[in-house]
Every structure is written in structure tokens, then in C-alpha cells.
Design an enzyme around this catalytic site. Sequence first.
Site, short mmCIF file in Angstrom:
data_model
loop_
_atom_site.label_atom_id
_atom_site.label_comp_id
_atom_site.label_asym_id
_atom_site.label_seq_id
_atom_site.Cartn_x
_atom_site.Cartn_y
_atom_site.Cartn_z
N SER A 13 0.83 -1.20 0.00
CA SER A 13 0.00 0.00 0.00
C SER A 13 0.86 1.25 0.00
O SER A 13 2.07 1.17 0.29
CB SER A 13 -0.86 0.00 1.28
OG SER A 13 -1.37 1.28 1.57
N TYR B 199 -3.49 -0.01 9.95
CA TYR B 199 -3.30 -0.40 8.54
C TYR B 199 -1.87 -0.09 8.10
O TYR B 199 -1.21 -0.92 7.46
CB TYR B 199 -4.31 0.37 7.69
CG TYR B 199 -4.37 0.03 6.24
CD1 TYR B 199 -3.74 0.84 5.29
CD2 TYR B 199 -5.08 -1.08 5.79
CE1 TYR B 199 -3.81 0.54 3.94
CE2 TYR B 199 -5.16 -1.36 4.43
CZ TYR B 199 -4.52 -0.55 3.52
OH TYR B 199 -4.59 -0.84 2.18
P1 NAP Z 1 -12.00 -4.80 -0.73
O1 NAP Z 1 -12.75 -4.35 -1.93
O2 NAP Z 1 -12.43 -4.40 0.63
O3 NAP Z 1 -11.82 -6.40 -0.80
C1 NAP Z 1 -11.11 -7.02 0.22
C2 NAP Z 1 -11.30 -8.51 0.06
O4 NAP Z 1 -10.63 -9.18 1.12
C3 NAP Z 1 -12.77 -8.91 0.13
O5 NAP Z 1 -13.05 -9.92 -0.81
C4 NAP Z 1 -12.88 -9.45 1.55
O6 NAP Z 1 -13.87 -10.42 1.70
C5 NAP Z 1 -11.54 -10.12 1.70
N1 NAP Z 1 -11.23 -10.41 3.10
C6 NAP Z 1 -11.28 -9.56 4.14
N2 NAP Z 1 -10.93 -10.20 5.27
C7 NAP Z 1 -10.67 -11.49 4.94
C8 NAP Z 1 -10.26 -12.64 5.66
N3 NAP Z 1 -10.06 -12.61 6.98
N4 NAP Z 1 -10.09 -13.80 4.98
C9 NAP Z 1 -10.30 -13.85 3.64
N5 NAP Z 1 -10.70 -12.79 2.88
C10 NAP Z 1 -10.87 -11.63 3.55
O7 NAP Z 1 -10.50 -4.30 -0.86
P2 NAP Z 1 -9.63 -3.89 -2.12
O8 NAP Z 1 -9.67 -2.43 -2.32
O9 NAP Z 1 -9.94 -4.81 -3.27
O10 NAP Z 1 -8.17 -4.23 -1.54
C11 NAP Z 1 -7.58 -5.48 -1.73
C12 NAP Z 1 -6.19 -5.38 -1.14
O11 NAP Z 1 -5.52 -4.26 -1.70
C13 NAP Z 1 -6.19 -5.16 0.37
O12 NAP Z 1 -5.09 -5.84 0.93
C14 NAP Z 1 -5.98 -3.65 0.49
O13 NAP Z 1 -5.38 -3.30 1.72
C15 NAP Z 1 -5.06 -3.40 -0.65
N6 NAP Z 1 -5.01 -2.03 -1.16
C16 NAP Z 1 -6.15 -1.41 -1.57
C17 NAP Z 1 -6.03 -0.12 -2.12
C18 NAP Z 1 -7.23 0.65 -2.61
O14 NAP Z 1 -7.08 1.86 -2.86
N7 NAP Z 1 -8.38 0.04 -2.77
C19 NAP Z 1 -4.79 0.49 -2.24
C20 NAP Z 1 -3.67 -0.19 -1.76
C21 NAP Z 1 -3.79 -1.46 -1.24
P3 NAP Z 1 -15.29 -9.99 2.36
O15 NAP Z 1 -16.04 -9.33 1.29
O16 NAP Z 1 -15.88 -11.29 2.81
O17 NAP Z 1 -14.98 -9.06 3.51
C1 GCO Z 2 -6.96 5.30 3.07
C2 GCO Z 2 -7.06 4.34 1.91
C3 GCO Z 2 -5.70 3.80 1.58
C4 GCO Z 2 -5.81 2.84 0.44
C5 GCO Z 2 -4.48 2.30 0.06
C6 GCO Z 2 -3.54 3.36 -0.41
O1 GCO Z 2 -7.86 5.33 3.92
O2 GCO Z 2 -5.96 6.04 3.08
O3 GCO Z 2 -7.96 3.29 2.20
O4 GCO Z 2 -5.12 3.20 2.68
O5 GCO Z 2 -6.60 1.76 0.80
O6 GCO Z 2 -3.92 1.49 1.02
O7 GCO Z 2 -2.42 2.72 -0.97
#
Ligand code: NAP
Ligand code: GCO
Length: 265
Positions: free
Chosen positions: A145, A158
Site C-alpha cells: 500500500s 493499517y
Molecule cells: P476490498 O474491496 O475491501 O476487498 C477485500 C477482500 O478481502 C474482500 O473480498 C474481503 O472479503 C476479503 N477479506 C477480508 N478479510 C478477509 C479474511 N479474513 N479472509 C479472507 N478474505 C478476507 O479491498 P480492495 O480495495 O480490493 O483491496 C484489496 C487489497 O488491496 C487489500 O489488501 C488492500 O489493503 C489493498 N489495497 C487497496 C487499495 C485501494 O485503494 N483500494 C490500495 C492499496 C492497497 P469480504 O467481502 O468477505 O470481507
Molecule cells: C486510506 C485508503 C488507503 C488505500 C491504500 C492506499 O484510507 O488512506 O484506504 O489506505 O486503501 O492502502 O495505498
Amino acid sequence: MTNPFSLEGKIALITGASYGIGFNIAKAFHAAGATIVFNDIKQELVDKGLASYKEEGIEAHGYVCDVTNEAQVQEMVGKIEKEVGEIDILVNNAGIIKRIPMHEMKREEFQQVIDIDLVGPFIVSKAVLPSMMRRRHGKIINICSMMSELGRETVSAYAAAKGGLKMLTRNICSEYGEYNIQCNGIGPGYIATPQTAPLRETQPDGSRHPFDSFICAKTPAGRWLDPSELGGPAVFLASSASDAVNGHVLYVDGGILAYIGKQPK
Ligand code: NAP
Ligand code: GCO
């Protein structure tokens, strides 16, 4: 000359990939030839995910598994090895965030984020490593992230988890590189998924969420990134094209980490 970006014949497990970033990475892996396996914590979400994959013409394999539960993870990996085959590529994608000022955050809330975002990748990586070590090849990709490098208000748990995940990535690289296992990270910027939906909600007066405007000013392209934009970088790190890349976090952030931010008008 074989295509170094091909994933033909490879089996990929993407955790938490019923939707969001994991789902889009899985789509890209499928397009590169991989067999897709994913998990979610509830059967209804696994079923929903299977239907979504089917709509994309992908016959995925879905399993109910909480990545924080080592017994469930070990059982799931055993089932995958029997029913689908040994895992060549693992993407530790499952993750949550809790946006709470640290001085108001309960210990249990902090712990839950650490358990899912940091302990989960440890548990799942540990479950797939023995097979990768025996076969002397494997790819592990941890979804890090911006918070692996930067802090901000309300995301202490986080940031601690994602900072730790960056170092877990480097340590898996260090400990298992001799088995021809590459462990790298992807550090997405701000991606339009359900996880960030609260930061993009239109305000009651119809104006943009302040964070929406803020993050667009911090991104050179002036926009949120689409989850599909993570597919190419993920295919690179999952393929033999990256066999000499190890312990690296590839930031797919549209340039946020390089940019001081647009001067307000
Ligand atoms: P999301 O839409 O909230 O999806 C997260 C997924 O993880 C969901 O399918 C959720 O399932 C699953 N999950 C949560 N807890 C779990 C557990 N204990 N065991 C198995 N599955 C679990 O998130 P996203 O935005 O796609 O993010 C995916 C990854 O990218 C995360 O690691 C997040 O931190 C990272 N990330 C996101 C962003 C962003 O801007 N979106 C940026 C940087 C990094 P449920 O639906 O059942 O909860
Ligand atoms: C926040 C966002 C971020 C993104 C991502 C950025 O609240 O700042 O959720 O943390 O999820 O991790 O890289």
C-alpha cells in the site's frame, strides 16, 4: 521464443478475490493463461465471486477460508492441491482497513487489522511454501500500500500492517530465494474499490468528498486508479519475466510517491 509474460499451465491462488483488486488481478492472470483459485470468508461471497468470474468466462475455483485461521488455511491449501493442483502463484490480497483516530482505537480493532493484513499473509505463505520449495519454483505477491511508505490520520493499524508486509516481503525473498521462489509486493495507489468507496462519496450538499479532491491533487494524473490497472504489473510479477526480481515492492500509484501534489488554485 516463449512468451516470458505467459502464465499458461500455472495455478494461482488470490486471497479475498470475490471482487475488488483481487478479482481484477485474477482476470489478468486468466488472460495470461493461469488457472484461478480464490477464497472468501463466506460461502455466499464465494458463490457471488464464482458467478462474477463465470460472467467473465472464467471457470474459477472458490473456497471458504478466513486467512487468519491457520487450520482453515492449511485445509484449504490441501484441498486445492488435491482438487486443482499445486499452487505456483500466491497473491496475498485479502485485507481490511479501519479508519479510526489512534487515540480512540480499541486494541481489538488494531489487532484485527494486523491479523488480516499481516498475520494472514504469513499464514497463507507458510502454507504454500513447502510445495514451492520441493518443486524449486514459486511466486508470492503481497499487496502492500501507499501506507507501506507513508502515514496519514486514522490509519495507524493499517500502516503498521502494510509496513510490516513490506518487510515480510523482503524477508521471504531473503529466506527462500535459494529455492527459486520470488516474493515481491505491489503497492497500489488510490484505487476505486469498495474499500475506498467511503472516501469518494458525494457529500450531502452534492460536493465531492474532500479526500477525493485531496487524492486527485496528490496523483499526477489527477484521478483515482482503476483496479484493472493492477493487472499488468501483477502478471509481470507472477511470470518468468520477473524471475530476477525479488524483494521488490512495485508501486502502482500513478506517481503519488514521486509528487508533492498539485498547488491549490
Ligand atoms: P476490498 O474491496 O475491501 O476487498 C477485500 C477482500 O478481502 C474482500 O473480498 C474481503 O472479503 C476479503 N477479506 C477480508 N478479510 C478477509 C479474511 N479474513 N479472509 C479472507 N478474505 C478476507 O479491498 P480492495 O480495495 O480490493 O483491496 C484489496 C487489497 O488491496 C487489500 O489488501 C488492500 O489493503 C489493498 N489495497 C487497496 C487499495 C485501494 O485503494 N483500494 C490500495 C492499496 C492497497 P469480504 O467481502 O468477505 O470481507
Ligand atoms: C486510506 C485508503 C488507503 C488505500 C491504500 C492506499 O484510507 O488512506 O484506504 O489506505 O486503501 O492502502 O495505498
